[in-house]
Design a protein around this motif. Structure first.
Motif, PDB file in Angstrom:
ATOM      1  N   GLU A   1      58.484  62.563  59.046  1.00 57.45           N
ATOM      2  CA  GLU A   1      57.249  62.719  58.277  1.00 57.45           C
ATOM      3  C   GLU A   1      57.024  61.558  57.315  1.00 57.45           C
ATOM      4  O   GLU A   1      55.879  61.243  56.975  1.00 57.45           O
ATOM      5  N   ALA A   2      58.104  60.929  56.875  1.00 58.62           N
ATOM      6  CA  ALA A   2      57.985  59.843  55.896  1.00 58.62           C
ATOM      7  C   ALA A   2      57.609  58.512  56.523  1.00 58.62           C
ATOM      8  O   ALA A   2      57.243  57.574  55.806  1.00 58.62           O
ATOM      9  N   LEU A   3      57.683  58.406  57.850  1.00 60.74           N
ATOM     10  CA  LEU A   3      57.297  57.152  58.496  1.00 60.74           C
ATOM     11  C   LEU A   3      55.813  56.888  58.274  1.00 60.74           C
ATOM     12  O   LEU A   3      55.003  57.824  58.228  1.00 60.74           O
ATOM     13  N   PRO A   4      55.412  55.639  58.137  1.00 58.14           N
ATOM     14  CA  PRO A   4      54.020  55.332  57.799  1.00 58.14           C
ATOM     15  C   PRO A   4      53.024  55.654  58.910  1.00 58.14           C
ATOM     16  O   PRO A   4      51.821  55.699  58.647  1.00 58.14           O
ATOM     17  N   MET A   5      53.496  55.863  60.143  1.00 60.60           N
ATOM     18  CA  MET A   5      52.602  56.172  61.256  1.00 60.60           C
ATOM     19  C   MET A   5      53.414  56.792  62.383  1.00 60.60           C
ATOM     20  O   MET A   5      54.648  56.826  62.338  1.00 60.60           O
TER      21      MET A   5
END
Length: 611
Positions: free
Chosen positions: A586-590
């Protein structure tokens, strides 16, 4: 007493300070005693950076510099080619200094004039930049031409410092009734010789430790008084058609010593016999080439290095005579270059230093008195374990360095049967703990910097260089300022607070060469290192845009306390979206789908979950 009153009573109004950022010559007027927060004895590379950082944090600082110039080896000693801490390893005030040099000369690439350093410059330009860095700081006063000659404990934190005009010839100062005292709560010894250690009665060491004392395999079996050579550097300028300096009979008696400094005059170029490579003239003269047809003369092979006997540190009369001899030695080498080597076009630059002889105001001192405590940095602190790309990582890092264990001894080049042999292992990027600054004799107000920190003779070879000394000085300034604001001893300041101040100032505490201060990933990388996610076995370059190796992702996520966040077992592959789960995904930018996740994106996401 506040600094504004200090200046008014001393006859140095704030308006005058703005126009003249530091004071030289007789300043002993008005009241016989003053008060300030911090006194720094020595305005060299480390002392000046300590003063700048402490003043930026709001402390009132007085720097006492015996010479007419600030900057020490950066400027006043003429060593105007920065050694080590390349690229992103040069953060904080090192970065500011380098960027100002690049602005002056047009680009950072314009500094790469000599092959010994990526950052070469004219000393007077460096000195001008340091003055500009000082000028806006109205809580920083730099007094030139003075030194500390008395140190008295007058309370749990208060220290009374006697200040005397310095002898420009490096002899002992003459104390008079005109001397002043400054009372402070923190005192820093940032001198070139460690003179503050002796003044305050702090335990110190001169010379080499034994293997039994330090456990270092490269140390000698018995301790001795061998110390690194000093050098009176020189800045030369190319003037085609210029005549050689006159040569005396005494000069010629010394010319044999200079043989084999280059291939131009080397009767027996046997490198095993000489103990060093014999370089061509072109290699020699471009070693430390500076902008504007100048060169720094600081050559290690049969040239202007000069012994540093222990007596030079302990006897100020001897120091004066010895440094005069070192100057003469450098001038003899210049005459040798001009006559025996046939290169009279290389003349002393006359537009660099405020000295009658056109030599730097001070010598380059590589090794000095060294603090003795229970936390001395040793060979094992800068040499990696196994195949690791960096030295062991420490959680209390406040500065970094990467230069090799570089020792200058003229005795290295004596005949083999009487040569001083030192065989050091290869070191890698290392970190410095604040413990090397603190004495353990009960003096809670004393800090030590420059080359006098608690290191062994061996480790001095990589901690003595300009950038790491600047970064250690900046850390000392942060510690001292926090101690003043807290009303505590410097050693009691919590390290995380110091680290936060240094990170805010752009200082790297863990070297990642391609993630410098100002980079979007600077704080994430530094945060992960301080939390133990990035360690000694991790690379020194991140390459943020390249695919994230799954092996790294598993290791870093596990260290961050998320062992289940990376689910792949194919650790030889690049990381993709389906390999990441839970909060980390979920923390990945995309959503990367089947594409590889970049290293930068993974670091950003991991850092966001560990704060």
């Amino acid at each position: 007493m506040k600094r504004r009153d200090f200046l008014r009573n001393a006859g140095l109004g704030l308006a005058g300070l703005a126009a003249r950022p530091y004071v030289h010559g007789p300043w002993f007027q008005g009241r016989a005693s003053r008060e300030t927060d911090i006194v720094i004895f020595g305005g060299g590379a480390g002392g000046l950076c300590a003063g700048i950082q402490a003043a930026r944090q709001g402390a009132e600082v007085v720097v006492l510099e015996p010479s007419p110039w600030v900057g020490g080896m950066l400027t006043a000693a003429g060593v105007s080619a920065l050694d080590g801490n390349k690229y992103g390893a040069g953060g904080g005030l090192v970065h500011e200094f380098r960027e100002a040099l690049a602005d002056h000369y047009g680009s950072i690439d314009a500094l790469f004039t000599g092959w010994i350093s990526l950052y070469c410059y004219e000393p007077h330009v460096g000195h001008g930049i340091l003055k500009e860095m000082i000028a806006p700081l109205d809580t920083l006063t730099v007094l030139r031409g003075v030194e500390a000659t008395g140190y008295e404990r007058v309370g749990p934190r208060e220290r009374r410092i006697r200040v005397t005009e310095a002898d420009p010839a490096y002899g002992p100062p003459v104390c008079t009734d005109a001397d002043q005292t400054i009372t402070c709560s923190v005192f820093v010894d940032a001198t070139e010789y460690g003179d503050g250690l002796k003044l305050a009665g702090i335990p110190y060491r001169l010379g080499r430790e034994s293997q039994a004392q330090t456990g270092e395999e490269a140390a000698p079996e018995t301790p001795d008084k061998e110390m690194q050579d000093l050098t009176y550097a020189a800045t030369l300028v190319k003037q085609p058609g210029a005549e050689a300096l006159p040569v005396s009979a005494l000069d010629r008696e010394h010319f044999d010593f200079f043989q084999c400094s280059t291939k131009l005059d080397c009767p027996n170029p046997d490198e095993k016999l000489l103990g060093h490579t014999v370089h061509s003239w072109e290699r020699f003269i471009t070693y430390a080439e500076l902008p504007n047809n100048k060169v720094l003369l600081n050559w290690p092979h049969h040239a202007n290095d000069f012994p540093s006997p222990v007596a030079m540190f302990e006897d100020r009369y001897y120091r004066r005579r010895h440094l005069a001899a070192a100057k003469q030695h450098t001038m003899q080498f210049v005459r040798y270059m001009q006559t025996e080597l046939g290169h009279s076009e290389w003349q002393l630059a006359t537009d660099e230093y405020p000295t009658a002889d056109n030599l730097p105001p001070i010598p380059y001192i590589r090794e000095s008195r060294r603090l003795v405590n229970d936390h001395v940095m040793k060979q094992s602190d800068v040499v990696p374990d196994g195949d690791n790309p960096r030295a062991p990582v420490i959680e209390d890092s406040i500065a970094v360095g990467d230069y090799f264990l570089d020792h200058h001894h003229s005795k290295h080049h004596l005949p083999p049967d009487c040569r001083l042999d030192e065989d050091f292992p290869d070191n890698e990027p290392f970190q410095v703990s604040p413990n090397v600054f603190f004495p353990e004799n009960g003096d809670d107000s004393f800090l030590v910097g420059e080359k006098s920190i608690a290191v062994t003779h061996i480790v001095n070879g990589c901690t003595r260089l300009q950038p790491v000394v600047m970064l250690m000085g900046q850390a000392i300034g942060a510690i001292a300022a926090h101690a003043v604001s807290d009303g505590s001893a410097p050693a009691d300041v919590p390290v995380p607070r110091v680290q936060e101040s240094l990170l805010d100032a752009g200082c790297q505490l863990y070297i990642m060469y391609d993630v410098p201060t100002g980079h979007d990933l600077f704080r994430p990388v530094q945060n992960l290192a301080l939390q133990g996610v990035l360690r000694a076995d991790d690379p020194t370059r991140l390459h943020p845009d390249q695919p994230m190796p799954a092996e790294w992702a598993v290791k870093w996520a596990t260290r961050a306390g998320m062992p289940d966040a990376v689910t792949t077992n194919e650790t030889t592959d690049s990381l993709t979206q389906e390999d990441v789960s839970g909060r980390l995904a979920e923390a990945l930018p995309m959503d990367y789908g089947s594409s590889s996740i970049s290293r930068g994106a993974f670091v950003t996401a991991l850092n966001s979950l560990t704060q």
